[in-house]
Scaffold this active site. Sequence first.
Site, PDB file in Angstrom:
ATOM      1  N   ARG A   1      21.829 -32.027 -32.710  1.00 61.47           N
ATOM      2  CA  ARG A   1      21.796 -30.962 -34.011  1.00 61.47           C
ATOM      3  C   ARG A   1      21.253 -31.267 -35.022  1.00 61.47           C
ATOM      4  NH1 ARG A   1      25.135 -26.099 -31.920  1.00 61.47           N
ATOM      5  NH2 ARG A   1      22.967 -25.269 -33.278  1.00 61.47           N
TER       6      ARG A   1
ATOM      7  N   CYS B   1      28.452 -24.582 -39.951  1.00 65.81           N
ATOM      8  CA  CYS B   1      28.417 -25.138 -38.542  1.00 65.81           C
ATOM      9  C   CYS B   1      26.330 -24.442 -38.168  1.00 65.81           C
ATOM     10  CB  CYS B   1      28.907 -24.923 -37.801  1.00 65.81           C
ATOM     11  SG  CYS B   1      29.969 -23.111 -38.010  1.00 65.81           S
TER      12      CYS B   1
END
Length: 280
Positions: A183, A241
């Site tokens: 990611r 995050c």
Amino acid sequence: MTGPLISAEELAGLLGEVTLLDVRYEMGAQGGPPRHADFVAGHLPGARYVDLDTDLAAPPGEEGRHPLPEPDDFQAAMRRLGVTASRPVVVYDDWQGRAAARAWWLLRYHGHTDVRVLDGGLTAWREAGGELERGLPARVDVPAADSDPDAFVVDPSSQHLPVVRAQDVASVRVLVDARAAARYRGEVEPVDPVAGHIPGAVNLPTERNRDDSGRFRTPEELARLYAGVGAVPGVWVAAYCGSGVTATHDVLAMELAGIPAALFPGGWSGWITDPARPVE
């Protein structure tokens, strides 16, 4: 209690003397479905269930998928769950501490001084022979008036735990991206509409904070791990995050390692709400 972690063995001797919060959660494309049914099926004795999406976050918006809750809303939720000013709080989950760390961070940020995460979570409790309780907990009465000296009155402040906002991210010396490596690199993005990372961020996935047992690594191991990406004492460090949940696990890990670290609560999902912000 001292330190941000507590072992299952130590907790077993403190049941009845601490407020226990069960923060079980599952990450999904639209957020995690409530785990209340799992809580009813079995939880630590005396624990109360925390819904991360509603108790630990505001509705999704420009600040991302899990914005920080409004202080008054957070205060009301914590009082409903039995949190007081003087009683220690222990939080746990079954996600290696990722969701529990969000509760730990929010309570600390809002001024509670005695909060710990059950190291290893529900798995560690079971492995230590801890019993589970079924059903719904009894109603709890806690001080509801702000004037009561034992009432939990929120006092959100970066003096408790630091926060970085989007406009200040570029000035952070070491910005840690806690998401999975794929990611971070932008190869996949299963949750948010834009792939990639904040320019200049370094990647240290949350899963590396724990050992094979699901418990946090030792402070010495964590210090070496974070030093590898430049996060050391004396350097301005922040973590983010996807939406400000699992990055709190990194903030907790760095606290164990003696590295003060800020949280960018909007995370990637908040960063990309402004198309003018750069993406790498």
